[in-house]
Write a protein that holds these residues in place. Structure first.
Motif, mmCIF file in Angstrom:
data_model
loop_
_atom_site.group_PDB
_atom_site.id
_atom_site.type_symbol
_atom_site.label_atom_id
_atom_site.label_comp_id
_atom_site.label_asym_id
_atom_site.label_seq_id
_atom_site.Cartn_x
_atom_site.Cartn_y
_atom_site.Cartn_z
ATOM 1 N N ALA A 54 12.404 -5.716 -30.659
ATOM 2 C CA ALA A 54 11.333 -6.349 -29.874
ATOM 3 C C ALA A 54 11.874 -7.559 -29.119
ATOM 4 O O ALA A 54 11.532 -7.771 -27.947
ATOM 5 C CB ALA A 54 10.185 -6.754 -30.787
ATOM 6 N N ALA A 55 12.716 -8.343 -29.757
ATOM 7 C CA ALA A 55 13.291 -9.517 -29.100
ATOM 8 C C ALA A 55 14.185 -9.107 -27.934
ATOM 9 O O ALA A 55 14.214 -9.784 -26.896
ATOM 10 C CB ALA A 55 14.081 -10.346 -30.104
ATOM 11 N N ALA A 56 14.894 -8.002 -28.066
ATOM 12 C CA ALA A 56 15.750 -7.521 -26.979
ATOM 13 C C ALA A 56 14.915 -7.113 -25.767
ATOM 14 O O ALA A 56 15.288 -7.395 -24.620
ATOM 15 C CB ALA A 56 16.600 -6.345 -27.453
ATOM 16 N N VAL A 57 13.776 -6.473 -26.005
ATOM 17 C CA VAL A 57 12.893 -6.080 -24.905
ATOM 18 C C VAL A 57 12.357 -7.319 -24.193
ATOM 19 O O VAL A 57 12.338 -7.401 -22.961
ATOM 20 C CB VAL A 57 11.734 -5.202 -25.421
ATOM 21 N N ILE A 58 11.936 -8.313 -24.966
ATOM 22 C CA ILE A 58 11.408 -9.544 -24.382
ATOM 23 C C ILE A 58 12.489 -10.270 -23.585
ATOM 24 O O ILE A 58 12.239 -10.768 -22.480
ATOM 25 C CB ILE A 58 10.803 -10.447 -25.477
ATOM 26 N N ALA A 59 13.701 -10.328 -24.125
ATOM 27 C CA ALA A 59 14.798 -11.000 -23.425
ATOM 28 C C ALA A 59 15.131 -10.293 -22.114
ATOM 29 O O ALA A 59 15.403 -10.944 -21.098
ATOM 30 C CB ALA A 59 16.027 -11.065 -24.323
ATOM 31 N N GLU A 60 15.099 -8.974 -22.114
ATOM 32 C CA GLU A 60 15.383 -8.215 -20.894
ATOM 33 C C GLU A 60 14.311 -8.463 -19.840
ATOM 34 O O GLU A 60 14.618 -8.642 -18.661
ATOM 35 C CB GLU A 60 15.489 -6.720 -21.204
ATOM 36 N N ARG A 61 13.054 -8.492 -20.263
ATOM 37 C CA ARG A 61 11.973 -8.781 -19.321
ATOM 38 C C ARG A 61 12.126 -10.175 -18.732
ATOM 39 O O ARG A 61 11.923 -10.386 -17.537
ATOM 40 C CB ARG A 61 10.615 -8.677 -20.010
ATOM 41 N N ARG A 62 12.486 -11.121 -19.569
ATOM 42 C CA ARG A 62 12.661 -12.497 -19.093
ATOM 43 C C ARG A 62 13.834 -12.584 -18.106
ATOM 44 O O ARG A 62 13.752 -13.278 -17.099
ATOM 45 C CB ARG A 62 12.886 -13.428 -20.275
ATOM 46 N N ARG A 63 14.913 -11.863 -18.393
ATOM 47 C CA ARG A 63 16.062 -11.864 -17.499
ATOM 48 C C ARG A 63 15.700 -11.273 -16.144
ATOM 49 O O ARG A 63 16.048 -11.814 -15.094
ATOM 50 C CB ARG A 63 17.229 -11.089 -18.115
ATOM 51 N N ARG A 64 14.956 -10.160 -16.148
ATOM 52 C CA ARG A 64 14.552 -9.533 -14.891
ATOM 53 C C ARG A 64 13.643 -10.448 -14.093
ATOM 54 O O ARG A 64 13.759 -10.548 -12.866
ATOM 55 C CB ARG A 64 13.852 -8.201 -15.151
ATOM 56 N N THR A 65 12.734 -11.119 -14.784
ATOM 57 C CA THR A 65 11.838 -12.047 -14.103
ATOM 58 C C THR A 65 12.621 -13.200 -13.494
ATOM 59 O O THR A 65 12.374 -13.591 -12.348
ATOM 60 C CB THR A 65 10.780 -12.594 -15.082
ATOM 61 N N ALA A 66 13.570 -13.734 -14.235
ATOM 62 C CA ALA A 66 14.392 -14.832 -13.721
ATOM 63 C C ALA A 66 15.224 -14.371 -12.526
ATOM 64 O O ALA A 66 15.361 -15.105 -11.536
ATOM 65 C CB ALA A 66 15.290 -15.376 -14.818
ATOM 66 N N ASP A 67 15.765 -13.154 -12.608
ATOM 67 C CA ASP A 67 16.556 -12.625 -11.492
ATOM 68 C C ASP A 67 15.700 -12.458 -10.243
ATOM 69 O O ASP A 67 16.123 -12.810 -9.132
ATOM 70 C CB ASP A 67 17.196 -11.282 -11.862
ATOM 71 N N SER A 68 14.502 -11.918 -10.396
ATOM 72 C CA SER A 68 13.652 -11.727 -9.219
ATOM 73 C C SER A 68 13.182 -13.069 -8.668
ATOM 74 O O SER A 68 13.043 -13.222 -7.449
ATOM 75 C CB SER A 68 12.449 -10.837 -9.555
ATOM 76 N N LEU A 69 12.972 -14.041 -9.546
ATOM 77 C CA LEU A 69 12.600 -15.378 -9.075
ATOM 78 C C LEU A 69 13.756 -16.015 -8.311
ATOM 79 O O LEU A 69 13.549 -16.606 -7.244
ATOM 80 C CB LEU A 69 12.188 -16.258 -10.249
ATOM 81 N N ASP A 70 14.961 -15.891 -8.827
ATOM 82 C CA ASP A 70 16.136 -16.419 -8.127
ATOM 83 C C ASP A 70 16.304 -15.755 -6.758
ATOM 84 O O ASP A 70 16.629 -16.416 -5.761
ATOM 85 C CB ASP A 70 17.405 -16.211 -8.956
ATOM 86 N N GLU A 71 16.063 -14.452 -6.714
ATOM 87 C CA GLU A 71 16.178 -13.733 -5.446
ATOM 88 C C GLU A 71 15.114 -14.212 -4.452
ATOM 89 O O GLU A 71 15.406 -14.415 -3.270
ATOM 90 C CB GLU A 71 16.020 -12.235 -5.692
ATOM 91 N N ALA A 72 13.904 -14.412 -4.915
ATOM 92 C CA ALA A 72 12.829 -14.892 -4.045
ATOM 93 C C ALA A 72 13.122 -16.303 -3.539
ATOM 94 O O ALA A 72 12.873 -16.616 -2.368
ATOM 95 C CB ALA A 72 11.497 -14.863 -4.788
ATOM 96 N N ILE A 73 13.671 -17.145 -4.401
ATOM 97 C CA ILE A 73 14.027 -18.509 -3.984
ATOM 98 C C ILE A 73 15.125 -18.473 -2.935
ATOM 99 O O ILE A 73 15.075 -19.202 -1.933
ATOM 100 C CB ILE A 73 14.435 -19.351 -5.199
ATOM 101 N N ALA A 74 16.127 -17.622 -3.126
ATOM 102 C CA ALA A 74 17.217 -17.517 -2.165
ATOM 103 C C ALA A 74 16.708 -16.999 -0.817
ATOM 104 O O ALA A 74 17.109 -17.496 0.242
ATOM 105 C CB ALA A 74 18.306 -16.599 -2.699
ATOM 106 N N GLN A 75 15.811 -16.023 -0.859
ATOM 107 C CA GLN A 75 15.259 -15.483 0.384
ATOM 108 C C GLN A 75 14.430 -16.550 1.096
ATOM 109 O O GLN A 75 14.523 -16.701 2.313
ATOM 110 C CB GLN A 75 14.402 -14.265 0.098
ATOM 111 N N ASP A 76 13.639 -17.293 0.345
ATOM 112 C CA ASP A 76 12.829 -18.357 0.935
ATOM 113 C C ASP A 76 13.719 -19.430 1.552
ATOM 114 O O ASP A 76 13.443 -19.912 2.655
ATOM 115 C CB ASP A 76 11.921 -18.969 -0.131
ATOM 116 N N ALA A 77 14.780 -19.790 0.858
ATOM 117 C CA ALA A 77 15.702 -20.795 1.383
ATOM 118 C C ALA A 77 16.359 -20.303 2.668
ATOM 119 O O ALA A 77 16.524 -21.073 3.625
ATOM 120 C CB ALA A 77 16.760 -21.138 0.345
ATOM 121 N N ALA A 78 16.719 -19.017 2.720
ATOM 122 C CA ALA A 78 17.326 -18.461 3.930
ATOM 123 C C ALA A 78 16.343 -18.484 5.093
ATOM 124 O O ALA A 78 16.721 -18.795 6.231
ATOM 125 C CB ALA A 78 17.801 -17.038 3.664
ATOM 126 N N GLU A 79 15.082 -18.166 4.813
ATOM 127 C CA GLU A 79 14.076 -18.205 5.872
ATOM 128 C C GLU A 79 13.849 -19.634 6.360
ATOM 129 O O GLU A 79 13.705 -19.871 7.559
ATOM 130 C CB GLU A 79 12.767 -17.599 5.379
#
Length: 92
Positions: A54-79
């Protein structure tokens, strides 16, 4: 699915502890408190593999969320950089 399995197993342990304590004559709000404590201790001892899954599933979800947030921040900064430079490169 591992989170659901772990949660249901923990609830089963608490329910089992509650039933056993009730049969032993413990009544009132104390039976619920003791059942939760006993269920927590039993789950710590009996369910480490399910807890890790269960902890592995939660950690993976958190990692994906952080990755998509980082990607959105980078895209916003580029714009923003494009707007500041006078080039409007939006990808709407």
């Amino acid at each position: 699915m591992p989170i659901l399995r772990y949660t249901l197993l923990r609830l089963a342990l608490v329910a089992g502890a509650f039933a056993l304590l009730w049969l032993l004559g413990l009544r009132g709000w104390l039976v619920a408190v003791v059942a939760v404590v006993v269920g927590a201790m039993l789950s710590y001892l009996l369910l480490p593999r399910q807890a890790d899954a269960a902890a592995a599933v939660i950690a993976e979800r958190r990692r994906r969320t952080a990755d998509s947030l980082d990607e959105a921040i980078a895209q916003d900064a580029a714009e923003e950089d494009a707007i500041i430079d006078g080039e409007d490169r939006r990808t709407d």
